[in-house]
Each structure stands twice: as structure tokens, then as C-alpha cells.
Design a protein around this motif. Structure first.
Motif, PDB file in Angstrom:
ATOM      1  N   ALA A  16       0.818  -1.223   0.000  1.00 15.12           N
ATOM      2  CA  ALA A  16       0.000   0.000   0.000  1.00 15.12           C
ATOM      3  C   ALA A  16       0.848   1.267   0.000  1.00 15.12           C
ATOM      4  CB  ALA A  16      -0.926  -0.004   1.217  1.00 15.12           C
ATOM      5  N   ALA A  17       2.080   1.158   0.484  1.00 18.13           N
ATOM      6  CA  ALA A  17       2.892   2.372   0.666  1.00 18.13           C
ATOM      7  C   ALA A  17       4.372   2.044   0.454  1.00 18.13           C
ATOM      8  CB  ALA A  17       2.685   2.925   2.080  1.00 18.13           C
ATOM      9  N   THR A  70      -4.563  -7.844   4.975  1.00 20.00           N
ATOM     10  CA  THR A  70      -3.803  -8.986   5.517  1.00 20.00           C
ATOM     11  C   THR A  70      -2.773  -8.517   6.528  1.00 20.00           C
ATOM     12  OG1 THR A  70      -3.855  -9.920   3.265  1.00 20.00           O
ATOM     13  CG2 THR A  70      -2.451 -11.026   4.876  1.00 20.00           C
ATOM     14  N   ASP A  71      -2.738  -9.209   7.645  1.00 15.99           N
ATOM     15  CA  ASP A  71      -1.625  -9.074   8.583  1.00 15.99           C
ATOM     16  C   ASP A  71      -0.725 -10.283   8.333  1.00 15.99           C
ATOM     17  OD1 ASP A  71       0.127  -9.209  10.720  1.00 15.99           O
ATOM     18  OD2 ASP A  71      -1.355  -8.584  12.205  1.00 15.99           O
ATOM     19  N   VAL A  72       0.502 -10.032   7.859  1.00 12.60           N
ATOM     20  CA  VAL A  72       1.365 -11.156   7.463  1.00 12.60           C
ATOM     21  C   VAL A  72       1.784 -12.042   8.636  1.00 12.60           C
ATOM     22  CG1 VAL A  72       2.247 -10.015   5.380  1.00 12.60           C
ATOM     23  CG2 VAL A  72       3.520  -9.801   7.543  1.00 12.60           C
ATOM     24  N   ASN A  98       7.601  -8.012   1.151  1.00 14.58           N
ATOM     25  CA  ASN A  98       8.128  -6.660   1.403  1.00 14.58           C
ATOM     26  C   ASN A  98       7.712  -6.088   2.752  1.00 14.58           C
ATOM     27  OD1 ASN A  98       8.841  -3.677   0.561  1.00 14.58           O
ATOM     28  ND2 ASN A  98       6.672  -3.680   1.119  1.00 14.58           N
ATOM     29  N   GLY A 100       7.283  -4.829   6.271  1.00 14.21           N
ATOM     30  CA  GLY A 100       8.281  -4.824   7.336  1.00 14.21           C
ATOM     31  C   GLY A 100       8.094  -3.617   8.231  1.00 14.21           C
ATOM     32  N   TYR A 163      16.020  -5.279  14.221  1.00 13.39           N
ATOM     33  CA  TYR A 163      15.782  -5.097  12.787  1.00 13.39           C
ATOM     34  C   TYR A 163      16.838  -5.831  11.963  1.00 13.39           C
ATOM     35  CZ  TYR A 163      15.033  -2.760   8.301  1.00 13.39           C
ATOM     36  OH  TYR A 163      14.788  -2.486   6.978  1.00 13.39           O
ATOM     37  N   LYS A 167      16.467  -9.021   9.419  1.00 18.21           N
ATOM     38  CA  LYS A 167      16.821  -8.935   8.004  1.00 18.21           C
ATOM     39  C   LYS A 167      17.892  -9.968   7.628  1.00 18.21           C
ATOM     40  CE  LYS A 167      13.870  -5.898   6.749  1.00 18.21           C
ATOM     41  NZ  LYS A 167      12.824  -6.252   5.771  1.00 18.21           N
ATOM     42  N   PRO A 193      17.787  -3.148   0.081  1.00 14.08           N
ATOM     43  CA  PRO A 193      17.777  -1.699  -0.168  1.00 14.08           C
ATOM     44  C   PRO A 193      18.651  -0.969   0.856  1.00 14.08           C
ATOM     45  CG  PRO A 193      15.524  -2.580   0.080  1.00 14.08           C
ATOM     46  CD  PRO A 193      16.486  -3.618   0.577  1.00 14.08           C
ATOM     47  N   PRO A 195      19.059   3.339   2.137  1.00 14.08           N
ATOM     48  CA  PRO A 195      18.046   4.313   2.530  1.00 14.08           C
ATOM     49  C   PRO A 195      17.135   4.761   1.384  1.00 14.08           C
ATOM     50  CG  PRO A 195      20.282   5.158   2.901  1.00 14.08           C
ATOM     51  CD  PRO A 195      20.415   3.743   2.477  1.00 14.08           C
ATOM     52  N   VAL A 196      15.838   4.641   1.633  1.00 18.13           N
ATOM     53  CA  VAL A 196      14.807   5.061   0.686  1.00 18.13           C
ATOM     54  C   VAL A 196      13.822   5.899   1.484  1.00 18.13           C
ATOM     55  CG1 VAL A 196      12.934   4.266  -0.805  1.00 18.13           C
ATOM     56  CG2 VAL A 196      15.074   2.959  -0.716  1.00 18.13           C
ATOM     57  N   THR A 198      10.737   6.702   2.705  1.00 10.82           N
ATOM     58  CA  THR A 198       9.372   6.208   2.870  1.00 10.82           C
ATOM     59  C   THR A 198       8.916   6.664   4.255  1.00 10.82           C
ATOM     60  OG1 THR A 198      10.143   4.191   3.919  1.00 10.82           O
ATOM     61  CG2 THR A 198       9.934   4.139   1.515  1.00 10.82           C
ATOM     62  N   MET A 200       8.786   4.884   6.770  1.00 15.27           N
ATOM     63  CA  MET A 200       9.721   4.286   7.740  1.00 15.27           C
ATOM     64  C   MET A 200      10.964   5.148   7.952  1.00 15.27           C
ATOM     65  SD  MET A 200      11.621   0.578   7.519  1.00 15.27           S
ATOM     66  CE  MET A 200      10.216  -0.475   7.638  1.00 15.27           C
ATOM     67  N   MET A 201      11.401   5.835   6.881  1.00 16.32           N
ATOM     68  CA  MET A 201      12.694   6.537   6.935  1.00 16.32           C
ATOM     69  C   MET A 201      12.577   8.045   6.809  1.00 16.32           C
ATOM     70  SD  MET A 201      15.314   4.629   7.462  1.00 16.32           S
ATOM     71  CE  MET A 201      16.715   5.467   6.732  1.00 16.32           C
TER      72      MET A 201
HETATM   73  P1  NAI Z   1       6.826   1.644   5.028  1.00 10.49           P
HETATM   74  O1  NAI Z   1       6.598   1.756   6.490  1.00 10.49           O
HETATM   75  O2  NAI Z   1       6.734   2.862   4.181  1.00 10.49           O
HETATM   76  O3  NAI Z   1       5.864   0.553   4.400  1.00 10.49           O
HETATM   77  C1  NAI Z   1       5.709  -0.711   5.002  1.00 10.49           C
HETATM   78  C2  NAI Z   1       4.372  -1.277   4.581  1.00 10.49           C
HETATM   79  O4  NAI Z   1       4.243  -2.558   5.228  1.00 10.49           O
HETATM   80  C3  NAI Z   1       3.197  -0.403   5.065  1.00 10.49           C
HETATM   81  O5  NAI Z   1       2.261  -0.239   4.033  1.00 10.49           O
HETATM   82  C4  NAI Z   1       2.644  -1.196   6.236  1.00 10.49           C
HETATM   83  O6  NAI Z   1       1.253  -1.023   6.437  1.00 10.49           O
HETATM   84  C5  NAI Z   1       2.963  -2.630   5.822  1.00 10.49           C
HETATM   85  N1  NAI Z   1       2.967  -3.546   6.971  1.00 10.49           N
HETATM   86  C6  NAI Z   1       3.577  -3.359   8.171  1.00 10.49           C
HETATM   87  N2  NAI Z   1       3.299  -4.391   8.984  1.00 10.49           N
HETATM   88  C7  NAI Z   1       2.511  -5.248   8.276  1.00 10.49           C
HETATM   89  C8  NAI Z   1       1.893  -6.490   8.575  1.00 10.49           C
HETATM   90  N3  NAI Z   1       2.008  -7.065   9.791  1.00 10.49           N
HETATM   91  N4  NAI Z   1       1.156  -7.093   7.619  1.00 10.49           N
HETATM   92  C9  NAI Z   1       1.010  -6.522   6.396  1.00 10.49           C
HETATM   93  N5  NAI Z   1       1.572  -5.348   6.053  1.00 10.49           N
HETATM   94  C10 NAI Z   1       2.311  -4.719   6.992  1.00 10.49           C
HETATM   95  O7  NAI Z   1       8.270   0.970   4.904  1.00 10.49           O
HETATM   96  P2  NAI Z   1       9.243   0.822   3.649  1.00 10.49           P
HETATM   97  O8  NAI Z   1      10.390   1.708   3.884  1.00 10.49           O
HETATM   98  O9  NAI Z   1       8.494   0.901   2.397  1.00 10.49           O
HETATM   99  O10 NAI Z   1       9.762  -0.663   3.876  1.00 10.49           O
HETATM  100  C11 NAI Z   1       9.414  -1.743   3.029  1.00 10.49           C
HETATM  101  C12 NAI Z   1      10.436  -2.850   3.236  1.00 10.49           C
HETATM  102  O11 NAI Z   1      11.717  -2.378   2.836  1.00 10.49           O
HETATM  103  C13 NAI Z   1      10.565  -3.295   4.686  1.00 10.49           C
HETATM  104  O12 NAI Z   1      10.725  -4.686   4.744  1.00 10.49           O
HETATM  105  C14 NAI Z   1      11.818  -2.571   5.147  1.00 10.49           C
HETATM  106  O13 NAI Z   1      12.426  -3.234   6.207  1.00 10.49           O
HETATM  107  C15 NAI Z   1      12.650  -2.611   3.881  1.00 10.49           C
HETATM  108  N6  NAI Z   1      13.718  -1.620   3.829  1.00 10.49           N
HETATM  109  C16 NAI Z   1      13.428  -0.279   3.816  1.00 10.49           C
HETATM  110  C17 NAI Z   1      14.448   0.643   3.733  1.00 10.49           C
HETATM  111  C18 NAI Z   1      14.202   2.120   3.686  1.00 10.49           C
HETATM  112  O14 NAI Z   1      15.165   2.892   3.719  1.00 10.49           O
HETATM  113  N7  NAI Z   1      12.959   2.583   3.577  1.00 10.49           N
HETATM  114  C19 NAI Z   1      15.862   0.218   3.675  1.00 10.49           C
HETATM  115  C20 NAI Z   1      16.044  -1.208   3.707  1.00 10.49           C
HETATM  116  C21 NAI Z   1      15.007  -2.074   3.771  1.00 10.49           C
END
Ligand code: NAI
Length: 258
Positions: A16-17, A70-72, A98, A100, A163, A167, A193, A195-196, A198, A200-201
């Protein structure tokens, strides 16, 4: 001929995001239909909200998309997700693990509850999703699992313990699943990845001092956008990666080599 994912169905958790949304949109750009599996279908960042939900964006691109709440971490919900996706889209070809959550904090300050939560979402969730998608992926003539790890899986951090360990776990899940599924025609790879920006960051990358600390550790002088990860996922989802399995692509601006 370029990459063509027409008639492929991808389930993208956390789609979703953020990065998951970027992956979903890039897979759709190459023709895939998308099942977004997330807690909520609302995007989080203002620029994402302005463009619409992932389902709306993918449909505007001319492809089919559906949101399945869905809650994974919940096995019943994950099992039902895969059944619904396979039934409505006549199978599943690609699973993107994805979803996290961040897991910042030193080991000495991490509660058991927090530790369990981070591992449940970031590691048990991908295991459950793979487990319940496998029966459908082996039916595909080009099954793919793409696990989203992190550059943090490779480098120890004294302040991001749960974390980074979650990972490192998903990185090994990639290798284990590749060994299990290679003979069944399913390739399993990962992306690490860096830093991106989002949800989270955003707090980290919008803070000039913290952003510079990140950039100082990288080869390039910019941080990534979700589409950067999406383009790597496109390759791993495609026929072009048929001889690649059990590996991870670092998409981190050179963080791991600097
Ligand atoms: P985000 O917080 O923007 O998006 C995460 C998405 O996962 C959200 O839509 C959230 O609702 C969903 N989510 C969280 N818990 C959930 C659950 N229990 N069941 C289903 N959906 C769930 O985070 P971002 O940055 O897009 O992260 C995506 C992936 O990339 C993650 O696994 C994160 O660890 C990884 N990542 C992100 C980095 C970054 O810099 N943003 C760097 C390295 C890895």
C-alpha cells in the motif's frame, strides 16, 4: 525484446505504501496484475496519497489490481490471502515479501515484546507468505519469490539490533527457499535496499544531520526512491533472471562497498 510480465500475477505484501508500492507499480508497468496485501490500503506519505491507492494507480495503468487486507503475522489471514489471489487471478506467479517494520534500539534496551514483534513481521511473515504461496508458485511456469531484506542484514549495528537480525534471517530464508524450490521451477532472490525515503525513513532522511550521516557511508550522493527498488524487482520477476537464484541484489547506493 524487453521484459514482459503480461499475464503474471504478483502478490506484494506491504504494497500500500513505500517500497512495496514502488515495486507493485513497476511490476505493473511491465504488465503484471497486482494483489496488494497490507494492513490498510491507504498510502502514508502525502505525495502517495495525492496519486491514489496502489490499486487505483495500477488500474489507471490498465492492469488488474486488488487489495486484500492482511496481517502477514496471522497464518489464517495469509493462507486466505493466497487462496483468494489464486482464485481471482487464476494463479500466483510472483510473491514479493516486502512488509516490514523498523526495529531500532540497542539489544540491552530491547524488550522481549518488541523483539518478538519485529521478528514476527519481518521474518515469520515472509516465511508464512512463502509457505502458503508455494503450492501456487510451483504451478506457475515461472514462479518467483522476491524477499526484501536490507543493507542492514550485512552490517552489524549496535543500535538497530532486532531489525538487522530479522533482516539477516530473511536473507537466509532466501537461500533456504532457493534450495528447496529450484527443482520446482521457482527462483527465490532478495533485494537489500539502502536508505529510501518512505514513511519508515522520512524522519531520518528529512533531518539534515542524520541524512548526511547516511550519505557519508554511501558511494553516491543521493538516497533512493521506491521505484529504484521496483526496477530491481522487475528483473528478478522476469524471465531474464532465470539463471539467478538464492542471491540478493544490493540496491543501496554503494553503502556495502564504501
Ligand atoms: P513503510 O513503512 O513505508 O511501508 C511498510 C508497509 O508494510 C506499510 O504499508 C505497512 O502497512 C505494511 N505492513 C507493516 N506491517 C505489516 C503487517 N504485519 N502485515 C502486512 N503489512 C504490513 O516501509 P518501507 O520503507 O516501504 O519498507 C518496506 C520494506 O523495505 C521493509 O521490509 C523494510 O524493512 C525494507 N527496507 C526499507 C528501507 C528504507 O530505507 N525505507 C531500507 C532497507 C530495507
Amino acid at each position: 525484446m524487453g521484459i514482459d510480465l503480461t499475464d503474471r500475477t504478483a502478490v506484494v505484501t506491504g504494497g500500500a505504501a513505500g517500497i512495496g508500492r514502488g515495486i507493485a507499480i513497476e511490476l505493473a508497468r511491465e504488465g503484471a496484475d497486482i494483489v496488494v496485501a497490507d494492513l490498510d490500503d491507504e498510502p502514508t506519505l502525502p505525495e502517495e496519497k495525492e496519486r491514489g491507492t496502489t490499486v487505483e494507480v495500477v488500474e489507471e495503468m490498465g492492469h488488474e489490481a486488488e487489495f486484500v487486507k492482511t496481517d502477514v503475522t496471522d497464518e489464517n489471514q495469509v493462507s486466505s490471502l493466497m487462496d483468494v489471489a489464486a482464485e481471482e487471478f487464476a494463479g500466483i506467479d510472483i510473491l514479493v515479501n516486502n512488509a516490514g517494520i523498523a526495529g531500532r534500539g540497542k539489544a540491552s534496551e530491547t524488550t522481549l515484546e518488541f523483539w518478538n514483534k519485529v521478528l514476527a513481521v519481518n521474518l515469520t511473515g515472509p516465511f508464512l507468505c512463502a509457505k502458503h504461496a508455494i503450492p501456487y508458485l510451483v504451478e506457475s511456469d515461472q514462479g518467483r519469490i522476491i524477499n526484501i531484506s536490507s543493507q542492514g542484514s550485512k552490517r552489524a549495528s549496535g543500535t538497530n539490533t532486532a531489525y538487522c537480525i530479522s533482516k539477516a534471517g530473511i536473507s537466509h530464508l532466501t537461500r533456504s527457499l532457493a534450495a528447496e524450490l529450484g527443482s520446482e521451477g521457482v527462483n527465490v532472490n532478495g533485494i537489500m535496499p539502502g536508505p529510501v525515503r518512505t514513511e519508515m525513513m522520512a524522519d531520518v532522511l528529512d533531518d539534515p544531520e542524520q541524512r548526511q550521516t547516511y550519505l557519508d557511508q554511501m558511494c553516491v550522493d543521493y538516497y533512493g526512491v521506491p521505484e529504484d527498488i521496483g526496477r530491481v524487482a522487475v528483473f528478478l520477476a522476469s524471465e531474464d533472471s532465470r539463471y539467478v537464484t538464492g542471491h540478493e541484489v544490493a540496491a543501496e547506493g554503494g553503502w556495502l562497498v564504501n
